[in-house]
Design a protein around this motif. Structure first.
Motif, PDB file in Angstrom:
ATOM      1  N   LEU A   3       0.824  -1.212   0.130  1.00  0.00           N
ATOM      2  CA  LEU A   3       0.020   0.234  -0.197  1.00  0.00           C
ATOM      3  C   LEU A   3       0.942   1.100  -0.166  1.00  0.00           C
ATOM      4  O   LEU A   3       0.675   2.210  -0.928  1.00  0.00           O
ATOM      5  CB  LEU A   3      -1.072  -0.011   1.276  1.00  0.00           C
ATOM      6  CG  LEU A   3      -1.937   1.289   1.204  1.00  0.00           C
ATOM      7  CD1 LEU A   3      -2.795   1.290   0.311  1.00  0.00           C
ATOM      8  CD2 LEU A   3      -2.654   1.224   2.607  1.00  0.00           C
ATOM      9  N   LEU A  40      -4.272   0.526  -6.173  1.00  0.00           N
ATOM     10  CA  LEU A  40      -4.899   1.668  -5.424  1.00  0.00           C
ATOM     11  C   LEU A  40      -6.292   1.950  -5.573  1.00  0.00           C
ATOM     12  O   LEU A  40      -7.259   2.102  -4.868  1.00  0.00           O
ATOM     13  CB  LEU A  40      -3.963   2.895  -5.645  1.00  0.00           C
ATOM     14  CG  LEU A  40      -2.857   2.996  -4.808  1.00  0.00           C
ATOM     15  CD1 LEU A  40      -2.204   4.446  -4.783  1.00  0.00           C
ATOM     16  CD2 LEU A  40      -3.011   2.845  -3.141  1.00  0.00           C
ATOM     17  N   GLU A  41      -6.707   2.094  -6.975  1.00  0.00           N
ATOM     18  CA  GLU A  41      -8.058   2.354  -7.493  1.00  0.00           C
ATOM     19  C   GLU A  41      -8.972   0.989  -6.906  1.00  0.00           C
ATOM     20  O   GLU A  41     -10.249   1.396  -6.445  1.00  0.00           O
ATOM     21  CB  GLU A  41      -8.368   2.710  -9.101  1.00  0.00           C
ATOM     22  CG  GLU A  41      -7.445   3.774  -9.301  1.00  0.00           C
ATOM     23  CD  GLU A  41      -7.521   4.113 -10.799  1.00  0.00           C
ATOM     24  OE1 GLU A  41      -7.654   5.098 -11.169  1.00  0.00           O
ATOM     25  OE2 GLU A  41      -7.566   3.052 -11.590  1.00  0.00           O
ATOM     26  N   SER A  43      -8.556  -0.746  -4.383  1.00  0.00           N
ATOM     27  CA  SER A  43      -8.655  -0.784  -3.047  1.00  0.00           C
ATOM     28  C   SER A  43      -9.623   0.181  -2.313  1.00  0.00           C
ATOM     29  O   SER A  43     -10.151  -0.093  -1.322  1.00  0.00           O
ATOM     30  CB  SER A  43      -7.329  -0.553  -2.324  1.00  0.00           C
ATOM     31  OG  SER A  43      -6.899   0.671  -2.387  1.00  0.00           O
ATOM     32  N   VAL A  44      -9.886   1.233  -2.988  1.00  0.00           N
ATOM     33  CA  VAL A  44     -10.593   2.403  -2.626  1.00  0.00           C
ATOM     34  C   VAL A  44     -11.965   2.463  -3.387  1.00  0.00           C
ATOM     35  O   VAL A  44     -12.829   3.214  -3.181  1.00  0.00           O
ATOM     36  CB  VAL A  44      -9.706   4.006  -2.854  1.00  0.00           C
ATOM     37  CG1 VAL A  44      -8.647   4.016  -1.946  1.00  0.00           C
ATOM     38  CG2 VAL A  44      -9.698   4.045  -4.217  1.00  0.00           C
ATOM     39  N   GLN A  45     -11.913   1.517  -4.372  1.00  0.00           N
ATOM     40  CA  GLN A  45     -13.224   1.304  -5.455  1.00  0.00           C
ATOM     41  C   GLN A  45     -13.577   2.779  -5.729  1.00  0.00           C
ATOM     42  O   GLN A  45     -14.926   3.154  -5.958  1.00  0.00           O
ATOM     43  CB  GLN A  45     -14.313   1.128  -4.328  1.00  0.00           C
ATOM     44  CG  GLN A  45     -14.145  -0.585  -3.681  1.00  0.00           C
ATOM     45  CD  GLN A  45     -14.256  -1.402  -5.087  1.00  0.00           C
ATOM     46  OE1 GLN A  45     -15.227  -1.927  -5.534  1.00  0.00           O
ATOM     47  NE2 GLN A  45     -13.092  -2.136  -5.242  1.00  0.00           N
ATOM     48  N   ALA A  46     -12.665   3.534  -6.441  1.00  0.00           N
ATOM     49  CA  ALA A  46     -12.751   4.768  -7.077  1.00  0.00           C
ATOM     50  C   ALA A  46     -11.787   5.138  -8.067  1.00  0.00           C
ATOM     51  O   ALA A  46     -10.530   4.576  -7.921  1.00  0.00           O
ATOM     52  CB  ALA A  46     -12.963   5.897  -6.053  1.00  0.00           C
ATOM     53  N   LEU A  48      -9.094   7.068  -9.735  1.00  0.00           N
ATOM     54  CA  LEU A  48      -8.250   8.245  -9.368  1.00  0.00           C
ATOM     55  C   LEU A  48      -7.687   9.098 -10.353  1.00  0.00           C
ATOM     56  O   LEU A  48      -7.366  10.323 -10.317  1.00  0.00           O
ATOM     57  CB  LEU A  48      -6.968   7.564  -8.298  1.00  0.00           C
ATOM     58  CG  LEU A  48      -7.377   6.587  -7.189  1.00  0.00           C
ATOM     59  CD1 LEU A  48      -6.211   6.428  -6.490  1.00  0.00           C
ATOM     60  CD2 LEU A  48      -8.432   7.611  -6.149  1.00  0.00           C
ATOM     61  N   ALA A  61     -12.082  12.709  -6.650  1.00  0.00           N
ATOM     62  CA  ALA A  61     -11.842  11.592  -5.706  1.00  0.00           C
ATOM     63  C   ALA A  61     -10.137  11.512  -5.757  1.00  0.00           C
ATOM     64  O   ALA A  61      -9.371  11.064  -4.532  1.00  0.00           O
ATOM     65  CB  ALA A  61     -12.395  10.181  -5.998  1.00  0.00           C
ATOM     66  N   TYR A  65      -7.759  11.940  -2.378  1.00  0.00           N
ATOM     67  CA  TYR A  65      -6.945  10.885  -2.075  1.00  0.00           C
ATOM     68  C   TYR A  65      -5.560  11.259  -1.977  1.00  0.00           C
ATOM     69  O   TYR A  65      -4.622  10.861  -1.204  1.00  0.00           O
ATOM     70  CB  TYR A  65      -7.228   9.570  -2.969  1.00  0.00           C
ATOM     71  CG  TYR A  65      -6.596   8.245  -2.444  1.00  0.00           C
ATOM     72  CD1 TYR A  65      -6.952   7.857  -1.277  1.00  0.00           C
ATOM     73  CD2 TYR A  65      -5.499   7.749  -3.244  1.00  0.00           C
ATOM     74  CE1 TYR A  65      -6.382   6.651  -0.713  1.00  0.00           C
ATOM     75  CE2 TYR A  65      -4.935   6.662  -2.764  1.00  0.00           C
ATOM     76  CZ  TYR A  65      -5.610   6.069  -1.426  1.00  0.00           C
ATOM     77  OH  TYR A  65      -5.066   4.894  -1.197  1.00  0.00           O
ATOM     78  N   SER A  68      -4.404  13.037   0.880  1.00  0.00           N
ATOM     79  CA  SER A  68      -4.291  12.325   2.111  1.00  0.00           C
ATOM     80  C   SER A  68      -3.152  11.442   2.086  1.00  0.00           C
ATOM     81  O   SER A  68      -2.507  11.102   3.129  1.00  0.00           O
ATOM     82  CB  SER A  68      -5.497  11.242   2.381  1.00  0.00           C
ATOM     83  OG  SER A  68      -6.704  12.041   2.475  1.00  0.00           O
ATOM     84  N   CYS A  69      -2.798  11.006   0.864  1.00  0.00           N
ATOM     85  CA  CYS A  69      -1.616  10.128   0.621  1.00  0.00           C
ATOM     86  C   CYS A  69      -0.219  10.984   0.964  1.00  0.00           C
ATOM     87  O   CYS A  69       0.445  10.390   1.553  1.00  0.00           O
ATOM     88  CB  CYS A  69      -1.327   9.586  -0.930  1.00  0.00           C
ATOM     89  SG  CYS A  69      -2.486   8.212  -1.313  1.00  0.00           S
TER      90      CYS A  69
END
Length: 314
Positions: A3, A40-41, A43-46, A48, A61, A65, A68-69
């Motif tokens: 991650l 990553l996409e 894992s976040v279901q979106a 990016l 989104a 994100y 935050s990253c």
């Protein structure tokens, strides 16, 4: 999926502006960069990043994100730097567990000397009579045991006491005297006399205590004969407050150890403290050994006048 690594790749993609550019920068393949973003996409279901053959841009989104990253990766890097700093620079709180008698005789001066060189280290000392179990339990702990030196016990009494009572010339003669002994498992002292090893049972007929310093001070006060570690007796022998008896008998040889966690990734304050112990403790113990081995501190007939009829009444 790694991650944090994927987050780092995602940040680089945003900064550089192309997958191929990031691949060159990180010395990885372009498909690897693409896979990190896709993971990553997933894992976040979106989604990016909106991307096509000519252009890519962050989605709404993705922009949130990304912020935050950056915060998360910065925190992780800060934590890693702080942890690495503790391995490079001695700092923080060093907790020390020591045998109570050794701690009283030696550690105050030693800790003062250590903190002069390492002022960013705070010391927390606990004195206990149960530290020997640390070595016995090493199979249950990932620890390193390092021998620092050794000492023996010595038999001593005050000149005043020896003026009043007949001096002991053998182990058997000790039965005629008040023995200031320990009231715990240390009642029996291991003796080595004329190559004969065995346990001498010194129960303590004049006083029982759990601390060698108490027995030493009581002997100085003339209460009887004490059997105590040489480093506890040494200064009283030098000052003449005590005199050593039966010097050919070696009592209770013991070793002093440094016990600490595994050598791998050793904290700087532990590493420097252990190094300090290796340099300092052998000198201190050797100094005590030499003092108690000095013949001028042994009892001799010229030192103490003995009344022929005197004997100790228990």
């Amino acid at each position: 999926m790694d991650l944090f690594n994927c987050m780092r790749v995602f940040i680089k993609v945003s900064d550089v502006g192309s997958f191929s550019g990031v691949a060159k920068l990180l010395n990885v393949s372009t498909p690897h960069v693409s896979r990190c973003v896709s993971d990553l996409e997933a894992s976040v279901q979106a989604r990016l990043i909106q991307r096509n053959t000519r252009h890519q841009s962050l989605t709404e989104a993705g922009a949130r994100y990304l912020e935050s990253c950056r915060e998360i990766v910065a925190k992780v890097d800060e934590a890693a730097l702080e942890a690495n700093k503790s391995c490079l620079t001695p700092q923080g709180c060093l907790k020390i567990l020591s045998d109570i008698e050794f701690g009283i005789e030696h550690l105050a001066e030693m800790m003062a000397a250590y903190t002069k060189d390492h002022p960013d280290v705070d010391l927390e000392l606990t004195l206990t009579s149960g530290t020997s179990n640390l070595i016995d339990e090493q199979q249950d702990m990932q620890i390193v045991v390092c021998k620092l030196g050794g000492f023996s016990s010595v038999i001593c009494a005050a000149p005043d006491y020896l003026r009043r009572f007949e001096k002991p010339r053998s182990l058997q003669d000790l039965s005629k005297h008040r023995i200031l002994g320990f009231n715990n498992d240390r009642k029996k002292e291991l003796a080595d006399y004329n190559n004969v090893r065995g346990f001498l049972d010194f129960h303590g007929t004049g006083l029982k205590a759990n601390l060698a310093q108490t027995l030493r001070d009581s002997a100085i006060a003339g209460m009887g004969v004490c059997i105590i570690p040489d480093y506890v007796a040494s200064q009283a022998l030098i000052s003449g407050k005590l005199q050593r008896l039966l010097p050919t008998i070696e009592l209770h040889p013991q070793s002093v150890y440094a016990v600490y966690s595994s050598r791998k990734y050793l904290d700087a304050k532990i590493r420097t403290w252990v190094s300090f112990l290796k340099e300092t403790v052998p000198k201190r113990l050797s100094g005590s050994n030499k003092i108690v081995a000095n013949p001028s501190l042994f009892l001799s007939p010229m030192h103490i006048p003995i009344a022929k009829s005197s004997s100790c009444q228990k």
